[in-house]
Design a protein around this motif. Structure first.
Motif, PDB file in Angstrom:
ATOM      1  N   HIS A 202       0.844  -1.190   0.000  1.00 37.55           N
ATOM      2  CA  HIS A 202       0.000   0.000   0.000  1.00 37.55           C
ATOM      3  C   HIS A 202       0.881   1.241   0.000  1.00 37.55           C
ATOM      4  N   ALA A 203       0.522   2.206  -0.816  1.00 35.18           N
ATOM      5  CA  ALA A 203       1.309   3.430  -0.945  1.00 35.18           C
ATOM      6  C   ALA A 203       0.498   4.638  -0.521  1.00 35.18           C
ATOM      7  N   ARG A 204       1.182   5.592   0.083  1.00 36.28           N
ATOM      8  CA  ARG A 204       0.597   6.899   0.372  1.00 36.28           C
ATOM      9  C   ARG A 204       1.627   7.961   0.006  1.00 36.28           C
ATOM     10  N   VAL A 205       1.160   9.006  -0.640  1.00 34.33           N
ATOM     11  CA  VAL A 205       2.030  10.105  -1.050  1.00 34.33           C
ATOM     12  C   VAL A 205       1.929  11.235  -0.037  1.00 34.33           C
ATOM     13  N   VAL A 206       3.041  11.805   0.318  1.00 36.96           N
ATOM     14  CA  VAL A 206       3.074  12.968   1.210  1.00 36.96           C
ATOM     15  C   VAL A 206       3.058  14.209   0.329  1.00 36.96           C
ATOM     16  N   PRO A 222      11.653   6.934  13.181  1.00 37.05           N
ATOM     17  CA  PRO A 222      11.089   5.613  12.882  1.00 37.05           C
ATOM     18  C   PRO A 222       9.740   5.722  12.191  1.00 37.05           C
ATOM     19  N   LEU A 223       9.387   4.639  11.466  1.00 35.46           N
ATOM     20  CA  LEU A 223       8.090   4.533  10.813  1.00 35.46           C
ATOM     21  C   LEU A 223       7.376   3.298  11.346  1.00 35.46           C
ATOM     22  N   PRO A 224       6.047   3.318  11.367  1.00 36.09           N
ATOM     23  CA  PRO A 224       5.303   2.189  11.943  1.00 36.09           C
ATOM     24  C   PRO A 224       5.394   0.930  11.077  1.00 36.09           C
ATOM     25  N   GLY A 225       5.345  -0.235  11.747  1.00 37.07           N
ATOM     26  CA  GLY A 225       5.320  -1.511  11.035  1.00 37.07           C
ATOM     27  C   GLY A 225       6.516  -1.680  10.124  1.00 37.07           C
ATOM     28  N   ASP A 226       6.243  -2.168   8.909  1.00 40.78           N
ATOM     29  CA  ASP A 226       7.314  -2.366   7.932  1.00 40.78           C
ATOM     30  C   ASP A 226       7.348  -1.252   6.893  1.00 40.78           C
ATOM     31  N   ALA A 227       6.749  -0.107   7.206  1.00 41.92           N
ATOM     32  CA  ALA A 227       6.697   1.004   6.259  1.00 41.92           C
ATOM     33  C   ALA A 227       8.100   1.473   5.903  1.00 41.92           C
ATOM     34  N   ASP A 245      -0.678   1.090   8.260  1.00 41.30           N
ATOM     35  CA  ASP A 245       0.704   1.486   8.463  1.00 41.30           C
ATOM     36  C   ASP A 245       1.127   2.534   7.439  1.00 41.30           C
ATOM     37  N   ALA A 246       0.639   2.398   6.210  1.00 40.19           N
ATOM     38  CA  ALA A 246       0.990   3.379   5.185  1.00 40.19           C
ATOM     39  C   ALA A 246       0.434   4.759   5.538  1.00 40.19           C
ATOM     40  N   GLU A 247      -0.806   4.812   6.012  1.00 36.46           N
ATOM     41  CA  GLU A 247      -1.382   6.102   6.382  1.00 36.46           C
ATOM     42  C   GLU A 247      -0.675   6.713   7.578  1.00 36.46           C
ATOM     43  N   ALA A 248      -0.376   5.875   8.584  1.00 33.80           N
ATOM     44  CA  ALA A 248       0.312   6.393   9.767  1.00 33.80           C
ATOM     45  C   ALA A 248       1.711   6.887   9.413  1.00 33.80           C
TER      46      ALA A 248
END
Length: 486
Positions: A202-206, A222-227, A245-248
Motif C-alpha cells: 500500500h502506498a501513500r504520497v506525502v 522511525p516509521l510504523p510496522g514495515d513502512a 501502516d501506510a497512512e500512519a
C-alpha cells in the motif's frame, strides 16, 4: 489517442459506415463471445460509473440474440481486448456503444442462423430462436452453444444487418435488476479499493503545501510496522504491507518534512491571461477544419466568456492498483477512458503502450494511476489537488457571429476554450484555434440556454459552427450550465 466523445466525432476513413463505435472497432469478437456452456459475454469499451450502462448493454444483447437476460455477462473494459470506445462521458454510452452492440448481436444472430440453416437444409425464415436454441419446422436443430467453438465471430461486422424492430424487443426498455447493485448494497468487494493481490503493498504520497514546492529537509525518525520511505527529488511517499501502516507513516513524514513553497498561481483577476499563456504550451490537436469561404456579413458580434475554478469532487477517494510483471505493467483503475489512460501511462513510463494493460474496476470518480502496489487518493487532497477531470477552470473562449442586414445570422464560429481539457482527464490535449465555416446544407439548431448549445469545457479540442432559424436572434450571453459539463 482517442477523443473523449466516441462516435460523436465521426472518423472519415473511407470505410462503409457502421453504427456508433463499431465503425472504429469492426471485429465482432471484440464485442461478443458465445460459450459452449450456454453463456454469453459482452465486452464493451464503456465503463460502469454507477449509471447502469452494463445492465443496459446486457439487455440489448439478450434482446438481439434471443437469449435469457441471465445468460449475459458484461465483462469490464480492458486493453487491448475490449473495443476502444474512448471515454465514457456525455451521456453517449447507450447511443454509441448500445447501437454498436445491437448491430454486433444482430450480425451474430444472422451468421449463426445462416450456418445452421445451410447445414440442416431448411429455409432461414422458418427458424426461430428460443433462449439460444434454434427451432425449425420439425423441432430443435441446433443452438448458439453447439456452434460456439466454430470461431464464427472472428470477422468484421457485415454492413447489411437488420436489427429487431422496437416492437419486437422483449427485454430492452423493460425494468430488470441492475447487475452491479447487489454487490454494492451488501458490501461485497466490487470496487478497485477492495482489490487485494498476492504480496500487494500500500502506498501513500506525502503532498507538499503548494504546487511546485521543493522538499528542503526531511528529519529522520522511525516509521510504523514495515513502512519504508520512497523519495525521488521532491516526490515523497511511503510503502507498507498494510493500509493503516501506510497512512500512519505518511502522517509522520508530513510532520517531519520541510518545504520551500512559492505562490505559483495568478490572482483571480489575471487568470484569463494566465490561461492564454499556458495554452501556448503542451499538446495541441486540430479536430476538424474546413476551408470554405465565409459568407458576406454586414455586422459581426464577438464576445468572450470566463469562469473561475470550480471543484467537481467525488465523495469517495480515488484509487488505482499497479502490478509489474517482467517488463510490463498491469493497472487496475476506475478511469473513464482505459485506452486514453494507457496512452498517458506509456508517456509517463517511457514504454510502448503494448507493454501496459489497463483493466477497469468500479470506483467513485474518473482518475488514472515489483510487487503490486495500491495507491489511494486521500479525500482531504481533493480541494487542492484533484488528480483528474474534476477540478478545473474554463479560461477565455470567444464566440463570433456574422449577420446579414436581416436578423438571420449566417455565420457562428466557436473558437477553442483555453482550459485543461476535461480538467486533466486522461488523454486530453489542448486544441489549436480552428474556425469552421457553417455547413452550406442549412439549418442546424436554434440557440438556447441549454448546455449543448455551447462547447463545454471538456470539449476544448472541438471547434464548432451552428446555424439557426430566422426566429432566433443571436444572444451574447454565456450558457451557465456549460461550466459544469464533464
Amino acid at each position: 489517442m482517442s477523443h473523449g466523445f466516441g462516435a460523436a466525432l465521426k472518423v472519415e476513413d473511407g470505410k462503409p459506415r457502421l453504427p456508433g463505435n463499431l465503425h472504429t472497432n469492426r471485429r465482432l469478437s471484440q464485442w461478443l463471445a458465445i460459450h459452449p456452456d450456454g453463456r454469453v459475454t459482452i465486452t464493451p469499451g464503456k465503463v460502469e460509473l454507477g449509471q447502469g450502462i452494463l445492465t443496459t448493454l446486457s439487455q440489448i444483447a439478450a434482446d438481439e440474440l434471443d437469449v435469457d437476460f441471465a445468460r449475459v455477462t458484461a465483462r469490464p473494459a480492458a486493453t487491448p481486448d475490449s473495443p476502444d470506445e474512448a471515454v465514457t462521458s456525455g451521456s453517449l454510452s447507450t447511443q454509441d456503444s448500445g447501437s454498436a452492440l445491437r448491430h454486433v448481436c444482430a450480425a451474430a444472430r444472422m451468421i449463426f442462423l445462416g450456418v445452421v440453416a445451410q447445414r440442416v437444409g431448411v429455409p432461414l425464415e422458418t427458424i426461430r430462436i428460443e433462449d439460444g436454441r434454434f427451432i425449425g419446422p420439425a423441432g430443435e436443430i441446433g443452438s448458439y452453444w453447439a456452434l460456439a467453438d466454430q470461431a464464427l465471430l472472428e470477422c468484421e461486422a457485415p454492413i447489411a444487418v437488420t436489427a429487431k424492430a422496437p416492437g419486437a424487443r422483449r427485454i430492452a426498455g423493460t425494468s430488470v435488476p441492475r447487475i452491479d447493485l447487489p454487490d454494492k448494497v451488501f458490501g461485497a468487494a466490487r470496487y478497485v479499493h477492495d482489490l487485494r493481490l498476492p504480496g500487494m503493498l500500500h502506498a501513500r504520497v506525502v503532498r507538499p503545501p503548494a504546487r511546485g514546492a521543493a522538499l528542503a529537509a526531511l528529519r529522520e525518525g522511525p516509521l510504523p510496522g514495515d513502512a519504508r520511505l520512497v523519495r525521488d527529488g521532491n516526490f515523497l511517499a511511503v510503502l507498507a504491507s498494510t493500509e493503516w501502516d501506510a497512512e500512519a507513516a505518511a502522517a509522520r513524514l508530513a510532520a517531519r518534512a520541510e518545504w520551500a513553497a512559492t505562490d505559483t498561481l495568478p490572482e483571480q483577476a489575471l487568470l484569463a491571461g494566465w490561461l492564454r499563456a499556458a495554452a501556448t504550451r503542451g499538446e495541441r490537436s486540430a479536430v476538424a477544419s474546413r476551408a470554405d469561404p465565409a459568407p458576406a456579413a454586414a455586422r459581426t458580434l464577438r464576445r468572450s466568456f470566463t469562469r473561475p475554478y470550480l471543484a467537481h469532487g467525488s465523495i469517495a477517494p480515488s484509487c488505482a492498483v499497479a502490478r509489474w510483471e517482467g517488463d510490463g505493467v498491469e493497472v487496475f483503475t476506475h478511469s473513464q477512458g482505459p485506452y486514453n489512460l494507457r496512452a498517458d501511462l506509456a508517456k509517463a513510463l517511457k514504454c510502448p503502450p503494448e507493454k501496459i494493460v489497463v483493466r477497469h474496476r468500479e470506483g467513485p470518480a474518473a482518475t488514472a494511476t515489483t510487487a503490486p502496489t495500491t495507491w489511494r487518493w486521500m479525500r482531504c487532497w481533493s480541494p487542492a489537488r484533484r488528480p483528474a477531470c474534476r477540478f478545473g477552470c474554463s479560461g477565455p473562449g470567444w464566440r463570433s457571429w456574422a449577420g446579414r442586414p436581416s436578423p438571420r445570422p449566417c455565420w457562428w464560429t466557436s473558437r477553442p476554450i483555453w482550459t485543461p481539457p476535461a480538467t486533466s482527464r486522461a488523454g486530453a490535449a489542448i486544441s489549436s484555434a480552428t474556425a469552421i465555416p457553417p455547413d452550406p446544407g442549412g439549418v442546424r439548431s436554434r440557440p438556447c440556454s441549454r448546455r449543448r448549445c455551447w462547447p463545454s469545457p471538456s470539449r476544448s479540442s472541438r471547434a464548432s459552427t451552428r446555424r439557426w432559424r430566422p426566429a432566433a436572434a443571436p444572444r451574447a450571453t454565456a450558457c451557465p450550465s456549460t461550466a459544469s459539463r464533464h
